[in-house]
Scaffold this motif. Structure first.
Motif, PDB file in Angstrom:
ATOM      1  N   ALA A 153      31.458 -29.588  -7.178  1.00 18.34           N
ATOM      2  CA  ALA A 153      31.807 -30.084  -5.839  1.00 18.34           C
ATOM      3  C   ALA A 153      31.721 -28.955  -4.817  1.00 18.34           C
ATOM      4  O   ALA A 153      31.274 -29.160  -3.684  1.00 18.34           O
ATOM      5  CB  ALA A 153      33.211 -30.686  -5.851  1.00 18.34           C
ATOM      6  N   GLY A 154      32.104 -27.748  -5.223  1.00 16.91           N
ATOM      7  CA  GLY A 154      32.043 -26.598  -4.324  1.00 16.91           C
ATOM      8  C   GLY A 154      30.618 -26.235  -3.952  1.00 16.91           C
ATOM      9  O   GLY A 154      30.340 -25.887  -2.801  1.00 16.91           O
ATOM     10  N   LEU A 164      28.180 -28.272  -3.725  1.00 18.56           N
ATOM     11  CA  LEU A 164      27.589 -29.342  -2.908  1.00 18.56           C
ATOM     12  C   LEU A 164      28.142 -29.368  -1.477  1.00 18.56           C
ATOM     13  O   LEU A 164      27.687 -30.156  -0.653  1.00 18.56           O
ATOM     14  CB  LEU A 164      27.837 -30.706  -3.564  1.00 18.56           C
ATOM     15  CG  LEU A 164      27.104 -30.941  -4.888  1.00 18.56           C
ATOM     16  CD1 LEU A 164      27.520 -32.270  -5.500  1.00 18.56           C
ATOM     17  CD2 LEU A 164      25.597 -30.911  -4.694  1.00 18.56           C
ATOM     18  N   LEU A 165      29.137 -28.520  -1.206  1.00 21.64           N
ATOM     19  CA  LEU A 165      29.700 -28.481   0.158  1.00 21.64           C
ATOM     20  C   LEU A 165      28.621 -28.074   1.153  1.00 21.64           C
ATOM     21  O   LEU A 165      27.994 -27.034   0.980  1.00 21.64           O
ATOM     22  CB  LEU A 165      30.839 -27.457   0.212  1.00 21.64           C
ATOM     23  CG  LEU A 165      32.242 -27.921  -0.103  1.00 21.64           C
ATOM     24  CD1 LEU A 165      33.198 -26.742  -0.081  1.00 21.64           C
ATOM     25  CD2 LEU A 165      32.708 -28.967   0.884  1.00 21.64           C
ATOM     26  N   PRO A 166      28.398 -28.876   2.188  1.00 28.35           N
ATOM     27  CA  PRO A 166      27.376 -28.500   3.169  1.00 28.35           C
ATOM     28  C   PRO A 166      27.838 -27.333   4.038  1.00 28.35           C
ATOM     29  O   PRO A 166      29.034 -27.166   4.267  1.00 28.35           O
ATOM     30  CB  PRO A 166      27.203 -29.778   3.997  1.00 28.35           C
ATOM     31  CG  PRO A 166      28.465 -30.515   3.845  1.00 28.35           C
ATOM     32  CD  PRO A 166      29.033 -30.150   2.512  1.00 28.35           C
ATOM     33  N   GLU A 167      26.870 -26.554   4.498  1.00 31.70           N
ATOM     34  CA  GLU A 167      27.176 -25.464   5.417  1.00 31.70           C
ATOM     35  C   GLU A 167      27.545 -26.062   6.769  1.00 31.70           C
ATOM     36  O   GLU A 167      26.804 -26.880   7.298  1.00 31.70           O
ATOM     37  CB  GLU A 167      25.952 -24.555   5.568  1.00 31.70           C
ATOM     38  CG  GLU A 167      25.708 -23.650   4.367  1.00 31.70           C
ATOM     39  CD  GLU A 167      26.840 -22.665   4.134  1.00 31.70           C
ATOM     40  OE1 GLU A 167      27.407 -22.173   5.124  1.00 31.70           O
ATOM     41  OE2 GLU A 167      27.168 -22.414   2.953  1.00 31.70           O
ATOM     42  N   LEU A 168      28.685 -25.658   7.293  1.00 28.88           N
ATOM     43  CA  LEU A 168      29.080 -26.186   8.605  1.00 28.88           C
ATOM     44  C   LEU A 168      28.301 -25.513   9.725  1.00 28.88           C
ATOM     45  O   LEU A 168      27.953 -26.125  10.719  1.00 28.88           O
ATOM     46  CB  LEU A 168      30.577 -25.995   8.821  1.00 28.88           C
ATOM     47  CG  LEU A 168      31.459 -26.826   7.898  1.00 28.88           C
ATOM     48  CD1 LEU A 168      32.916 -26.564   8.180  1.00 28.88           C
ATOM     49  CD2 LEU A 168      31.155 -28.313   8.050  1.00 28.88           C
TER      50      LEU A 168
END
Lengths: 143, 194
Positions: free
Chosen positions: B176-177, B179-183
């Motif tokens: 999950a980490g 797959l976190l999108p770049e803000l």
């Protein structure tokens, strides 16, 4: 005697999950929802629903007396169980992704478009897998 | 209204700062966090699903389920679910999922699984003992022997399940980490206000 309530609970839980995930997919896609709070609230319900689905699903199987995996019905059941495992595995990643996003942004703040897109895709994929399970359940129920 | 909601969230956030685990944001208002509830339910359902899948693939599912009363099955599942929630909560309150080493998490997971396995067995034995006592006499030696062997086996099986579950939990949390999108510097826009 317990077969009808168990089956009803199974159908209601599935309806809640399909309705919730489809609603969130559409809402994040269209921008109707721009915060994280509704998704976080729904995830509690989602996992409760998954637990109810699994226990009532096994209860239904007990009432039906499933034939072995060598029959068409048995093979379809095998596929359905495998797809449910995929659903559970994919959903845990989605929920944890959501929780980790919650660590970075305020749940009441408007989400950046990249996060909204990610959430929309995650709920869309979940809804698609859930609908696939509904189709497999229809095949098992009516042939 | 919105101010009230924001204040509640901020209170929950302040309370969570005292928790060892970062997922403790909900701990102010709920007995378990969303991450704990999710991982515990994930572990429970996967455990049951893989069991049903294996038994069905071997062709013995109908025979197994025929001997199981529906309400008893539901009660056993709920008992198992509650034990998984308590075990995962115990681990998460002691070890932060995102910063602790894999070894520490797995050791805690194995210990929690072992205790949960023994508790699961003791609960089932207690119910079985009551019904046996009602139907007739029971020899103390037999009960002690079953307890002794059963507790040993349950602690090993529970430990293995706990070990595998904690490895799986670490893997999905890590996935999950990634797959976190770049803000980045993407502007926050709200289509409703456009």
């Amino acid at each position: 005697m317990a077969a009808l309530p168990i089956r009803t609970l199974h159908v209601l839980a599935m309806a809640a999950l399909v309705g919730g995930t489809t609603g969130l997919w559409y809402s994040y896609r269209s921008g109707t929802i721009a915060t994280l709070a509704p998704a976080r609230q729904f995830e509690w319900l989602f996992w409760g629903g998954v637990g109810v689905l699994v226990v009532t699903g096994v209860g239904n199987l007990g009432a039906l007396g499933p034939p072995g995996p060598g029959t068409d019905w048995g093979r379809t059941l095998l596929v359905k169980l495998a797809v449910v495992v995929v659903l559970v595995g994919g959903s845990v990643v989605r929920t944890l992704l959501l929780a980790r996003i919650g660590d970075r942004v305020n749940t009441l703040d408007d989400l950046p478009p990249a996060l909204r897109r990610t959430l929309s895709q995650a709920y869309g994929a979940t809804a698609a897998v859930l609908l696939g399970i509904v189709v497999l359940a229809e095949v098992l129920a009516h042939g | 209204m919105a101010e009230d909601q924001r204040e509640q969230v901020e209170m929950a956030n302040r309370a969570s700062e005292t928790e060892p685990a970062r997922d403790g944001k909900q701990s102010f208002t709920r007995p378990v966090s969303l991450v704990t509830w999710t991982l515990a339910t994930f572990d429970t359902t996967l455990f049951v699903l893989l069991g049903v899948l294996a038994v069905h693939a071997s062709g013995d599912l109908a025979d197994l389920l025929a001997g199981l009363n529906t309400l008893v099955g539901v009660a056993v599942f709920c008992y198992l679910w509650a034990l998984f929630v308590l075990a995962v909560r115990w681990v998460h309150r002691r070890v932060p999922l995102d910063s602790a080493g894999v070894r520490t998490l797995v050791l805690h997971g194995t210990a929690a699984g072992s205790v949960a396995g023994v508790t699961f067995l003791l609960g089932l034995l207690a119910v079985a003992l009551v019904s046996t006592l009602q139907s007739g006499g029971v020899r103390l030696q037999s009960v002690l022997l079953v307890l002794l062997i059963g507790v040993g086996v349950a602690s090993v099986v529970g430990g293995v399940v706990g070990l595998l579950a904690s490895l799986l939990d670490i893997a999905v949390y890590g996935l999950a980490g990634t797959l976190l999108p770049e803000l980045g510097s993407e502007r926050v826009t709200d289509p409703r206000r456009q």
